[in-house]
Motif scaffolding. Structure first.
Motif, PDB file in Angstrom:
ATOM      1  N   GLN A  32       0.863  -1.172   0.000  1.00 51.71           N
ATOM      2  CA  GLN A  32       0.000   0.000   0.000  1.00 51.71           C
ATOM      3  C   GLN A  32       0.902   1.226   0.000  1.00 51.71           C
ATOM      4  O   GLN A  32       1.880   1.293   0.738  1.00 51.71           O
ATOM      5  N   ARG A  33       0.561   2.195  -0.842  1.00 53.24           N
ATOM      6  CA  ARG A  33       1.356   3.411  -0.959  1.00 53.24           C
ATOM      7  C   ARG A  33       0.432   4.603  -0.741  1.00 53.24           C
ATOM      8  O   ARG A  33      -0.703   4.618  -1.225  1.00 53.24           O
ATOM      9  N   PHE A  34       0.915   5.596   0.010  1.00 56.19           N
ATOM     10  CA  PHE A  34       0.159   6.836   0.107  1.00 56.19           C
ATOM     11  C   PHE A  34       1.117   7.999   0.279  1.00 56.19           C
ATOM     12  O   PHE A  34       2.277   7.832   0.631  1.00 56.19           O
ATOM     13  N   TRP A  42       8.260  25.797  13.229  1.00 58.30           N
ATOM     14  CA  TRP A  42       9.416  25.586  14.092  1.00 58.30           C
ATOM     15  C   TRP A  42       9.655  26.787  14.999  1.00 58.30           C
ATOM     16  O   TRP A  42       9.392  27.926  14.611  1.00 58.30           O
ATOM     17  N   GLU A  43      10.159  26.499  16.182  1.00 56.08           N
ATOM     18  CA  GLU A  43      10.719  27.515  17.080  1.00 56.08           C
ATOM     19  C   GLU A  43      12.104  27.025  17.457  1.00 56.08           C
ATOM     20  O   GLU A  43      12.238  26.002  18.136  1.00 56.08           O
ATOM     21  N   GLY A  44      13.120  27.704  16.940  1.00 57.31           N
ATOM     22  CA  GLY A  44      14.489  27.245  17.163  1.00 57.31           C
ATOM     23  C   GLY A  44      14.697  25.910  16.467  1.00 57.31           C
ATOM     24  O   GLY A  44      14.438  25.766  15.282  1.00 57.31           O
ATOM     25  N   GLU A  45      15.129  24.925  17.235  1.00 60.24           N
ATOM     26  CA  GLU A  45      15.424  23.593  16.696  1.00 60.24           C
ATOM     27  C   GLU A  45      14.291  22.595  16.917  1.00 60.24           C
ATOM     28  O   GLU A  45      14.479  21.396  16.744  1.00 60.24           O
ATOM     29  N   ARG A  46      13.109  23.088  17.303  1.00 58.18           N
ATOM     30  CA  ARG A  46      11.997  22.187  17.630  1.00 58.18           C
ATOM     31  C   ARG A  46      10.748  22.489  16.808  1.00 58.18           C
ATOM     32  O   ARG A  46      10.425  23.642  16.560  1.00 58.18           O
ATOM     33  N   ILE A  47      10.043  21.423  16.452  1.00 56.72           N
ATOM     34  CA  ILE A  47       8.740  21.565  15.810  1.00 56.72           C
ATOM     35  C   ILE A  47       7.726  21.853  16.919  1.00 56.72           C
ATOM     36  O   ILE A  47       7.603  21.090  17.876  1.00 56.72           O
ATOM     37  N   VAL A  48       6.992  22.963  16.788  1.00 57.26           N
ATOM     38  CA  VAL A  48       5.993  23.311  17.800  1.00 57.26           C
ATOM     39  C   VAL A  48       4.569  23.104  17.296  1.00 57.26           C
ATOM     40  O   VAL A  48       3.619  23.140  18.081  1.00 57.26           O
ATOM     41  N   GLU A  49       4.430  22.928  16.002  1.00 60.82           N
ATOM     42  CA  GLU A  49       3.114  22.668  15.421  1.00 60.82           C
ATOM     43  C   GLU A  49       3.319  21.825  14.164  1.00 60.82           C
ATOM     44  O   GLU A  49       4.256  22.062  13.397  1.00 60.82           O
ATOM     45  N   GLU A  50       2.451  20.824  13.979  1.00 56.42           N
ATOM     46  CA  GLU A  50       2.552  19.988  12.786  1.00 56.42           C
ATOM     47  C   GLU A  50       1.159  19.518  12.403  1.00 56.42           C
ATOM     48  O   GLU A  50       0.375  19.126  13.262  1.00 56.42           O
ATOM     49  N   GLN A  51       0.881  19.587  11.110  1.00 59.25           N
ATOM     50  CA  GLN A  51      -0.411  19.138  10.600  1.00 59.25           C
ATOM     51  C   GLN A  51      -0.160  18.362   9.314  1.00 59.25           C
ATOM     52  O   GLN A  51       0.723  18.723   8.529  1.00 59.25           O
ATOM     53  N   PHE A  52      -0.946  17.308   9.099  1.00 65.79           N
ATOM     54  CA  PHE A  52      -0.768  16.435   7.948  1.00 65.79           C
ATOM     55  C   PHE A  52      -1.978  16.533   7.024  1.00 65.79           C
ATOM     56  O   PHE A  52      -3.112  16.611   7.495  1.00 65.79           O
ATOM     57  N   PHE A  53      -1.715  16.495   5.717  1.00 65.32           N
ATOM     58  CA  PHE A  53      -2.767  16.584   4.716  1.00 65.32           C
ATOM     59  C   PHE A  53      -2.652  15.383   3.783  1.00 65.32           C
ATOM     60  O   PHE A  53      -1.559  15.081   3.300  1.00 65.32           O
ATOM     61  N   TYR A  54      -3.806  14.717   3.564  1.00 64.43           N
ATOM     62  CA  TYR A  54      -3.870  13.517   2.733  1.00 64.43           C
ATOM     63  C   TYR A  54      -5.007  13.656   1.741  1.00 64.43           C
ATOM     64  O   TYR A  54      -5.998  14.301   2.024  1.00 64.43           O
ATOM     65  N   ASP A  55      -4.905  12.959   0.623  1.00 65.59           N
ATOM     66  CA  ASP A  55      -6.024  12.787  -0.279  1.00 65.59           C
ATOM     67  C   ASP A  55      -6.724  11.509   0.148  1.00 65.59           C
ATOM     68  O   ASP A  55      -6.165  10.421   0.018  1.00 65.59           O
ATOM     69  N   PRO A  56      -7.944  11.585   0.703  1.00 59.33           N
ATOM     70  CA  PRO A  56      -8.599  10.374   1.200  1.00 59.33           C
ATOM     71  C   PRO A  56      -8.864   9.328   0.123  1.00 59.33           C
ATOM     72  O   PRO A  56      -8.995   8.153   0.435  1.00 59.33           O
ATOM     73  N   ALA A  57      -8.920   9.727  -1.138  1.00 59.38           N
ATOM     74  CA  ALA A  57      -9.169   8.762  -2.217  1.00 59.38           C
ATOM     75  C   ALA A  57      -8.087   7.702  -2.306  1.00 59.38           C
ATOM     76  O   ALA A  57      -8.333   6.587  -2.763  1.00 59.38           O
ATOM     77  N   GLN A  58      -6.878   8.010  -1.850  1.00 53.06           N
ATOM     78  CA  GLN A  58      -5.798   7.033  -1.957  1.00 53.06           C
ATOM     79  C   GLN A  58      -5.948   5.869  -0.971  1.00 53.06           C
ATOM     80  O   GLN A  58      -5.244   4.886  -1.061  1.00 53.06           O
ATOM     81  N   PHE A  59      -6.887   5.962  -0.034  1.00 52.69           N
ATOM     82  CA  PHE A  59      -7.104   4.892   0.931  1.00 52.69           C
ATOM     83  C   PHE A  59      -8.257   3.970   0.544  1.00 52.69           C
ATOM     84  O   PHE A  59      -8.549   3.019   1.256  1.00 52.69           O
ATOM     85  N   LYS A  60      -8.927   4.275  -0.555  1.00 54.83           N
ATOM     86  CA  LYS A  60     -10.042   3.424  -0.996  1.00 54.83           C
ATOM     87  C   LYS A  60      -9.506   2.087  -1.491  1.00 54.83           C
ATOM     88  O   LYS A  60      -8.489   2.027  -2.158  1.00 54.83           O
ATOM     89  N   THR A  61     -10.221   1.029  -1.145  1.00 57.95           N
ATOM     90  CA  THR A  61      -9.845  -0.298  -1.630  1.00 57.95           C
ATOM     91  C   THR A  61     -10.665  -0.625  -2.862  1.00 57.95           C
ATOM     92  O   THR A  61     -11.809  -0.213  -2.991  1.00 57.95           O
ATOM     93  N   SER A  62     -10.089  -1.383  -3.773  1.00 54.37           N
ATOM     94  CA  SER A  62     -10.833  -1.726  -4.992  1.00 54.37           C
ATOM     95  C   SER A  62     -11.561  -3.016  -4.827  1.00 54.37           C
ATOM     96  O   SER A  62     -11.287  -3.844  -4.075  1.00 54.37           O
TER      97      SER A  62
END
Length: 62
Positions: A32-34, A42-62
């Motif tokens: 499975q690939r997505f 970032w603040e300095g050397e640290r990630i202080v906020e992170e959000q992920f974006f996906y296309d939900p169509a790539q998770f559909k099964t055939s």
């Protein structure tokens, strides 16, 4: 599992956007690939906020 960071990585001041490709191999050999975009702030050397974006169509099964 295999992951790949797709270049270029976009950086503006303290904001970063990274495109990732993930591949998973199931125990039965199926793969499975997505893709995702990760937005990071970032603040300095640290990630202080992170959000992920996906296309939900790539998770559909055939």
């Amino acid at each position: 599992m295999r992951s790949e960071c797709v270049h270029p990585v976009f950086v503006h001041a303290d904001q970063v956007v990274i495109r990732w490709i993930f591949e998973f191999e199931q125990l039965d050999g199926r793969r499975q690939r997505f893709e995702e975009l990760a937005y990071q702030r970032w603040e300095g050397e640290r990630i202080v906020e992170e959000q992920f974006f996906y296309d939900p169509a790539q998770f559909k099964t055939s």
